[in-house]
Write a protein that holds these residues in place. Structure first.
Motif, PDB file in Angstrom:
ATOM      1  N   LYS A 117      -5.419  -4.231  -2.666  1.00  0.00           N
ATOM      2  CA  LYS A 117      -5.299  -2.869  -2.990  1.00  0.00           C
ATOM      3  C   LYS A 117      -3.877  -2.335  -3.275  1.00  0.00           C
ATOM      4  N   GLN A 118      -2.848  -2.943  -2.723  1.00  0.00           N
ATOM      5  CA  GLN A 118      -1.557  -2.746  -2.590  1.00  0.00           C
ATOM      6  C   GLN A 118      -0.837  -3.057  -4.098  1.00  0.00           C
ATOM      7  N   HIS A 144      -6.455 -11.314   0.833  1.00  0.00           N
ATOM      8  CA  HIS A 144      -6.398 -10.278   1.710  1.00  0.00           C
ATOM      9  C   HIS A 144      -6.783  -9.057   1.089  1.00  0.00           C
ATOM     10  N   LYS A 145      -7.701  -8.342   1.518  1.00  0.00           N
ATOM     11  CA  LYS A 145      -8.110  -7.119   0.908  1.00  0.00           C
ATOM     12  C   LYS A 145      -6.997  -5.871   0.741  1.00  0.00           C
ATOM     13  N   GLY A 146      -6.179  -5.827   1.830  1.00  0.00           N
ATOM     14  CA  GLY A 146      -5.313  -4.822   1.957  1.00  0.00           C
ATOM     15  C   GLY A 146      -4.185  -4.982   0.702  1.00  0.00           C
ATOM     16  N   ARG A 147      -3.887  -6.346   0.773  1.00  0.00           N
ATOM     17  CA  ARG A 147      -2.807  -6.855  -0.067  1.00  0.00           C
ATOM     18  C   ARG A 147      -3.338  -6.864  -1.607  1.00  0.00           C
ATOM     19  N   LEU A 195      -3.604   4.224   0.841  1.00  0.00           N
ATOM     20  CA  LEU A 195      -2.662   3.570   1.672  1.00  0.00           C
ATOM     21  C   LEU A 195      -1.242   3.197   0.826  1.00  0.00           C
ATOM     22  N   SER A 226       2.251   3.195   6.031  1.00  0.00           N
ATOM     23  CA  SER A 226       0.940   3.345   5.223  1.00  0.00           C
ATOM     24  C   SER A 226       0.198   4.062   6.116  1.00  0.00           C
ATOM     25  N   LEU A 245      -8.110   4.165   1.889  1.00  0.00           N
ATOM     26  CA  LEU A 245      -7.817   2.743   1.766  1.00  0.00           C
ATOM     27  C   LEU A 245      -7.142   2.819   0.283  1.00  0.00           C
TER      28      LEU A 245
END
Lengths: 415, 415
Positions: free
Chosen positions: A74-75, A69-72, B14, B33, B11
């Motif tokens: 980045k996280q 997952h992209k968001g994770r 975030l 976020s 992004l």
């Protein structure tokens, strides 16, 4: 690929954990900006022993495998960059930083005893300290600087004793010893297991008399309690002290702190927390907190009671989130029950500003919570009968008109 | 172009101002976020009046024109993103946010009275509040929540009075009034001009007697002072109160706060600051601070003396920067003179841990600073004669051996 992507990221991180004053001629307050240099190691079977040897202290982030997952993704990269900035800021302190992938580096993780994904493990001498707090460079740097200090602080005059007495928010132990003998050494060894979460103090001189400490005695102060629990003045072993701390460390009233907030939150009682919001800097909040301390002192022997006190001033970014999630107005003190599984909650009605509950009223309410009479599940039917202490500004500005809605405000926060 | 670039940035932003716990089943502590929604307005001649009308409060960042330099461009974008996150967190509070370009929007800026690039100007009712503090979402959100509160807090019982008395770090005014009459109104109007930097309190009842306040009298408490300055109990006008505050607001001992750190730093005395580092939570730091307060109380009438107290715990990211810049060990209390033009500095030698200076010794040193005998320019020749209180770990762990290097440690920080 990866290198370029990281380049993009550190550029963007650069001024975002801090933004330096855009226009000042004066020198002396420059916030650091990440210089882009890699300092965080990728730990694996080949290099972990060397890393442990090389640094006085090694901090390893145990993290989930590279997520799809992209968001994770980045996280995770951001987490690494928080570590990078921390490493840069602490560059001169001989601390190593590394990442351990829970899948790719499973073997190393097992050898090192890493268990909770998302936690940071700090290896110092022969012990391991787990950090499960707010993952920001601010909090991390402060935490690691605390770990660098001696685990036992010496108290040697009345002024320092006053400093000790003022730290009522913290769990503190103090021992009276002849000097750095074997009695003291056991105390010191024990202190290392709790550093920096629990504070250890020692005195070698007559300062002890002010606390009526006997030679080799150790006193344990629970937060906000005036009377300590006493470990008798005989040869105490490290393990006896450690055991004692473990038995007493869940306090009747404990303050939520950035450095161990998630750990505290995970230590719920049967899936709930009794949560009190109070700004200590605010006269109302201060008054409420004093009442709360009275209640805690009266009930310090109840193992089923542990109230989490949150000072909203310590968590500005969470304040409005809590107001929305719990449907309470945090400009005023609040106390309620929160179900940690779904964040469902019920709050004591204190809508009449002039009239905070007395210690007795608060105790009655807490009794109802502990007996299950007040709980987060029953409130769906009664939502029309009760008003809630809402967060809208009208409410705040024009006083309250909810006085006659019964003793407890049951809130509905479904939907 | 710009839209895509911003997309990239938000992004990456975030999870970097906060990283949510990577692995927790419990609910109730979710850091926000940024959701990517534009909330910050670009203010210009066409829309500024509407924006002022539309919101209860409007926050405008007055910024330099789009810079050519890449690094400064990113910095400006990040500043905007800190504003975006702040706007999102405070979404329900009816606060507007905007940017004003000092070049493109020069006319609007002039109309609105914006002057200092990099400052945030808050328009509330008919007044303007300038924010010149640490530009982080944390600090900004806390600041704006303070601005939303009533500028005068009522004190109505002994417990609230105790809360008032404990706020020794802040400049506080307290007035005793019959009720919300014209006397009180002038006090309230004055309070709005200093909110939230200077705290105003009022009492309408006998609580006042504990402070021996006469009817309509206003007391001004300088930070750390036990005795207030008194404004007599007659009809005081708003301007009289305002004038009085302006005369007294540069305190003899002032604590550096994130919300106005740059403003405090810019308010130097002849290009220098006397800076004291002390961790209040640390026994040593607490003791030193008590000595410092004694000195400040003895010298409160000296307009040339204003000591800036910095608690390193409040600025973790700056701690090692200060250690490097000033060549001091911040695990211990320190006091020195800092030249704000070049950050050159000289520090009082307190290398003997056991023996903090007495109030008298500190006063002698301060006298030498004020007379110019101790200064940041003379130290180049003597650097070999004096040792400095260095930051290396050896020093920290093995005690000190600098006791016999004279009264004052003169440091060289060229290069």
């Amino acid at each position: 690929g990866r290198k370029r992507e990281r380049g993009l990221f550190w550029l963007s991180l650069l001024p975002c954990l801090y933004v330096t004053s855009l226009c000042t001629a004066e020198q002396g307050l420059e916030f650091p900006s990440f210089d882009g240099k890699d300092r965080v190691l990728h730990i694996n079977e080949r290099n972990y022993k060397k890393a442990l040897k090389r640094f006085d202290m090694l901090c390893l982030l145990y993290h989930e495998p590279q997520p799809a997952h992209k968001g994770r993704q980045k996280q995770l990269q951001m987490t690494e960059l928080v570590l990078e900035l921390t490493a840069q800021v602490l560059e001169d302190k001989d601390i190593g930083f590394g990442m351990v992938d829970s899948q790719k580096d499973a073997k190393v993780a097992k050898k090192l005893g890493l268990e909770e994904e998302g936690s940071l493990y700090i290896f110092k001498d022969d012990r391991v300290i787990e950090f499960d707090g707010e993952f920001s460079a601010d909090t991390l740097v402060e935490f690691l600087l605390d770990v660098l200090e001696d685990p036992v602080e010496l108290i040697s005059n009345p002024m320092e004793l006053r400093a000790f007495e003022r730290m009522e928010e913290d769990i503190r132990l103090i021992g009276y010893f002849k000097g750095e003998d074997s009695y003291y050494k056991a105390f010191q060894e024990a202190s290392e297991r709790f550093q920096p979460y629990i504070k250890f103090f020692a005195t070698f001189d007559k300062t002890a008399k002010h606390l009526s400490l006997k030679m080799n005695e150790v006193n344990f102060y629970e937060p906000f309690m005036e009377e300590p629990a006493i470990l008798p003045g005989r040869q105490l072993s490290e393990m006896e002290i450690v055991e004692f701390v473990h038995q007493h460390k869940r306090a009747t009233l404990r303050k939520l702190r950035a450095e161990d907030m998630f750990e505290t939150w995970e230590d719920d009682l049967d899936g709930i927390h009794i949560v009190a919001f109070a700004e200590e800097e605010d006269p109302d909040g201060y008054e409420f907190l004093e009442i709360l301390k009275d209640v805690a002192r009266d009930n310090t022997n109840n193992p089923e009671l542990s109230i989490v006190w949150i000072d909203p001033d310590d968590f500005p970014l969470l304040t409005t989130y809590w107001e929305k999630t719990f449907k309470v107005n945090l400009f005023k003190p609040q106390i309620g029950v929160v179900n940690v599984t779904d964040a469902d909650s019920v709050w004591l009605d204190m809508s009449n500003d002039e009239d905070l509950p007395t210690a007795e009223e608060l105790e009655d309410w807490i009794e109802d919570v502990l007996s299950g009479k007040v709980n987060t599940e029953d409130d769906d039917d009664v939502k029309d009968d009760y008003d809630y202490d809402g967060v809208d500004r009208e409410d705040r500005h024009h006083g309250d008109d909810h006085e006659d809605h019964g003793d407890y405000g049951d809130h509905d926060d479904s939907g």
